[in-house]
Design an enzyme around this catalytic site. Structure first.
Site, mmCIF file in Angstrom:
data_model
loop_
_atom_site.group_PDB
_atom_site.id
_atom_site.type_symbol
_atom_site.label_atom_id
_atom_site.label_comp_id
_atom_site.label_asym_id
_atom_site.label_seq_id
_atom_site.Cartn_x
_atom_site.Cartn_y
_atom_site.Cartn_z
ATOM 1 N N ALA A 27 47.318 49.460 31.563
ATOM 2 C CA ALA A 27 46.566 49.773 31.006
ATOM 3 C C ALA A 27 45.105 50.194 32.119
ATOM 4 O O ALA A 27 45.080 49.656 33.071
ATOM 5 C CB ALA A 27 46.384 49.520 30.006
ATOM 6 N N LYS A 79 57.350 38.376 40.961
ATOM 7 C CA LYS A 79 56.625 39.321 40.975
ATOM 8 C C LYS A 79 55.502 39.729 41.600
ATOM 9 O O LYS A 79 55.865 41.001 42.934
ATOM 10 C CB LYS A 79 55.774 38.939 39.828
ATOM 11 C CG LYS A 79 54.310 39.923 39.131
ATOM 12 C CD LYS A 79 54.646 41.491 38.672
ATOM 13 C CE LYS A 79 53.776 42.034 38.076
ATOM 14 N NZ LYS A 79 54.023 43.096 36.941
ATOM 15 N N ASN A 110 53.491 47.517 47.120
ATOM 16 C CA ASN A 110 51.802 47.228 47.126
ATOM 17 C C ASN A 110 51.507 48.305 48.479
ATOM 18 O O ASN A 110 50.854 49.310 48.669
ATOM 19 C CB ASN A 110 51.418 46.171 46.548
ATOM 20 C CG ASN A 110 51.472 46.624 44.833
ATOM 21 O OD1 ASN A 110 52.278 47.675 44.487
ATOM 22 N ND2 ASN A 110 50.289 46.448 44.228
HETATM 23 N N1 LIG Z 1 45.653 47.132 34.460
HETATM 24 C C1 LIG Z 1 46.759 47.149 34.517
HETATM 25 O O1 LIG Z 1 47.802 48.294 34.025
HETATM 26 C C2 LIG Z 1 47.654 46.122 35.126
HETATM 27 C C3 LIG Z 1 49.200 46.065 34.827
HETATM 28 C C4 LIG Z 1 49.712 44.626 35.419
HETATM 29 C C5 LIG Z 1 48.991 43.754 35.569
HETATM 30 N N2 LIG Z 1 47.249 43.761 35.858
HETATM 31 C C6 LIG Z 1 46.539 42.598 36.806
HETATM 32 O O2 LIG Z 1 45.741 42.199 35.811
HETATM 33 C C7 LIG Z 1 44.682 42.076 36.339
HETATM 34 C C8 LIG Z 1 43.278 42.810 35.778
HETATM 35 O O3 LIG Z 1 43.227 43.875 36.521
HETATM 36 P P1 LIG Z 1 42.347 45.610 35.441
HETATM 37 O O4 LIG Z 1 43.413 46.250 35.979
HETATM 38 O O5 LIG Z 1 42.541 44.822 33.603
HETATM 39 O O6 LIG Z 1 41.667 44.550 36.099
HETATM 40 P P2 LIG Z 1 39.937 45.418 35.505
HETATM 41 O O7 LIG Z 1 39.910 46.286 35.044
HETATM 42 O O8 LIG Z 1 39.182 45.351 36.948
HETATM 43 O O9 LIG Z 1 39.107 44.158 34.789
HETATM 44 C C9 LIG Z 1 39.091 43.097 35.825
HETATM 45 C C10 LIG Z 1 37.789 42.610 34.729
HETATM 46 O O10 LIG Z 1 37.365 41.492 35.067
HETATM 47 C C11 LIG Z 1 35.694 41.326 35.174
HETATM 48 N N3 LIG Z 1 35.403 40.770 36.216
HETATM 49 C C12 LIG Z 1 35.354 40.035 37.410
HETATM 50 N N4 LIG Z 1 34.866 39.169 37.793
HETATM 51 C C13 LIG Z 1 33.936 38.542 36.550
HETATM 52 C C14 LIG Z 1 32.261 38.105 36.461
HETATM 53 N N5 LIG Z 1 32.570 37.086 37.084
HETATM 54 N N6 LIG Z 1 32.369 37.544 34.988
HETATM 55 C C15 LIG Z 1 33.016 38.690 34.330
HETATM 56 N N7 LIG Z 1 33.762 38.952 34.319
HETATM 57 C C16 LIG Z 1 33.759 39.349 35.365
HETATM 58 C C17 LIG Z 1 35.429 42.844 36.049
HETATM 59 O O11 LIG Z 1 34.118 43.591 35.274
HETATM 60 P P3 LIG Z 1 33.487 44.561 35.826
HETATM 61 O O12 LIG Z 1 33.493 45.386 34.809
HETATM 62 O O13 LIG Z 1 31.867 44.341 35.621
HETATM 63 O O14 LIG Z 1 33.433 44.365 37.486
HETATM 64 C C18 LIG Z 1 36.617 44.147 34.977
HETATM 65 O O15 LIG Z 1 35.702 44.173 33.856
HETATM 66 C C19 LIG Z 1 44.804 42.184 38.109
HETATM 67 O O16 LIG Z 1 45.453 40.580 38.426
HETATM 68 C C20 LIG Z 1 45.957 43.092 38.037
HETATM 69 O O17 LIG Z 1 46.535 43.013 39.361
HETATM 70 C C21 LIG Z 1 47.114 44.710 35.637
#
Ligand SMILES: NC(=O)c1ccc[n+]([C@@H]2O[C@H](COP(=O)([O-])OP(=O)(O)OC[C@H]3O[C@@H](n4cnc5c(N)ncnc54)[C@H](OP(=O)(O)O)[C@@H]3O)[C@@H](O)[C@H]2O)c1
Length: 305
Positions: free
Chosen positions: A129, A181, A189
């Site tokens: 996503a 994973k 990566n």
């Molecule tokens: N996206 C994918 O397709 C995908 C697929 C598989 C696995 N993953 C894994 O899932 C995890 C999340 O990925 P993502 O893509 O969703 O990341 P992301 O879009 O960067 O979302 C992370 C969120 O955490 C928030 N955050 C960080 N520190 C915080 C704090 N202290 N208090 C409140 N909120 C905080 C960030 O807020 P801000 O926006 O305000 O910084 C951001 O909204 C990662 O480990 C990634 O590798 C992602």
């Protein structure tokens, strides 16, 4: 039961929609008032999925809200886990159920150390996503999610997760799943990020393929020392199959580098190298890749100054 989501990014918002579809009450925990103000433009997530658009309307509040938390999903990037959890630690009830849905390793043990009274699960997903701020979410695929307890649990699934509309498998042994994973992430990566290439392009060049295979050999040695069986076939075969199946994709690390965001290298290759040093195993290629990604990130930061 009410699930709070800490990490309201792409995956956190996708899960907010899944909870809503499963009629599980949910609240997105936003970092600050500015994030809440941005959310209030629409007070909902505009979910784009399979050519259709739906609206999901979970609750949203800043992390400073004082309500007690008994169910918490953590979907921050791995490197933000502890900082984010410490900010809301006082709200967590002693029997709190916490799910860590993230890439990388190391943060799971750190959370166990920080919150010894909580019930902890780890999950890994092939869902994809991305977020278009403020409130649009593109779901590429709901993928497959594996989840299992890291602390003694009466059930392999946390409360309410059986209602989520996704392919979900409960695993009694989640640690080997996390390692698998991690192993694939180590193989694809950093190399794709440094070579600045799509996953499939790792396979079409003899030099890159050799590097990928050498990374895999080192990862297998560390996993074996940790008592982990990765796959029935050699890791490089599995990694090559994933690189082939996701050939047109840019790895998350390459995307992070291109968008000038912090990468999860420390929780992927960094974790592997740390474990290798504990076992006295040499991982020269993985160590070199770790340093090269660190250098690339530092150079970029200096250029931005
Ligand atoms: N996206 C994918 O397709 C995908 C697929 C598989 C696995 N993953 C894994 O899932 C995890 C999340 O990925 P993502 O893509 O969703 O990341 P992301 O879009 O960067 O979302 C992370 C969120 O955490 C928030 N955050 C960080 N520190 C915080 C704090 N202290 N208090 C409140 N909120 C905080 C960030 O807020 P801000 O926006 O305000 O910084 C951001 O909204 C990662 O480990 C990634 O590798 C992602």
């Amino acid at each position: 039961m009410h699930w709070y989501i800490l990490g309201a990014g792409a995956i956190g918002r996708l899960w907010a929609c899944l909870f809503e579809h499963g009629s599980v009450p949910t609240t997105l925990m936003l970092r600050d008032k500015a994030a809440l103000k941005s959310w209030q433009h629409g007070n909902s997530i505009e979910l784009h999925e399979s050519g259709q658009v739906q609206r999901c309307s979970p609750k949203a509040e800043t992390i400073n809200n004082p309500n007690p938390i008994r169910h918490l999903l953590v979907t921050t990037k791995a490197y933000d886990t502890l900082t984010a959890l410490r900010a809301i630690q006082h709200r967590l009830q002693p029997d709190c159920q916490i799910v860590l849905l993230q890439n990388g390793m190391g943060q799971q043990q750190a959370v166990l150390d920080l919150l010894p009274d909580c019930q902890l699960w780890a999950a890994t997903t092939t869902a994809g996503a991305w977020r278009e701020p403020p409130n649009r979410l593109h779901s590429i695929s709901r993928g497959e999610t594996l989840i299992g307890p890291l602390t003694p649990a009466s059930s392999v699934l946390p409360d309410g997760w059986d209602r989520l509309p996704l392919t979900l498998t409960g695993c009694n042994e989640i640690l080997p799943v996390l390692w698998r994973k991690l192993a694939i992430n180590c193989a694809i990566n950093p190399l794709s990020a440094l070579e600045n290439c799509r996953n499939g392009e790792l396979l079409h060049n003899q030099h890159r393929l050799q590097l990928l295979r050498q990374v895999c050999t080192e990862v297998e040695q560390v996993a074996a020392a940790a008592g982990i069986t990765l796959f029935t076939e050699p890791l490089h075969q599995q990694a090559e199959a994933v690189a082939h199946a996701t050939g047109d994709n840019l790895s998350s690390m390459l995307q992070d580098i291109r968008h000038k965001r912090q990468t999860e290298i420390e929780q992927i290759t960094g974790y592997l190298c740390h474990r290798a040093s504990e076992y006295g195993i040499a991982t020269p290629l993985n160590t070199a890749l770790l340093h090269q990604i660190r250098t690339l990130t530092m150079e970029r930061e200096h250029r931005n100054d």
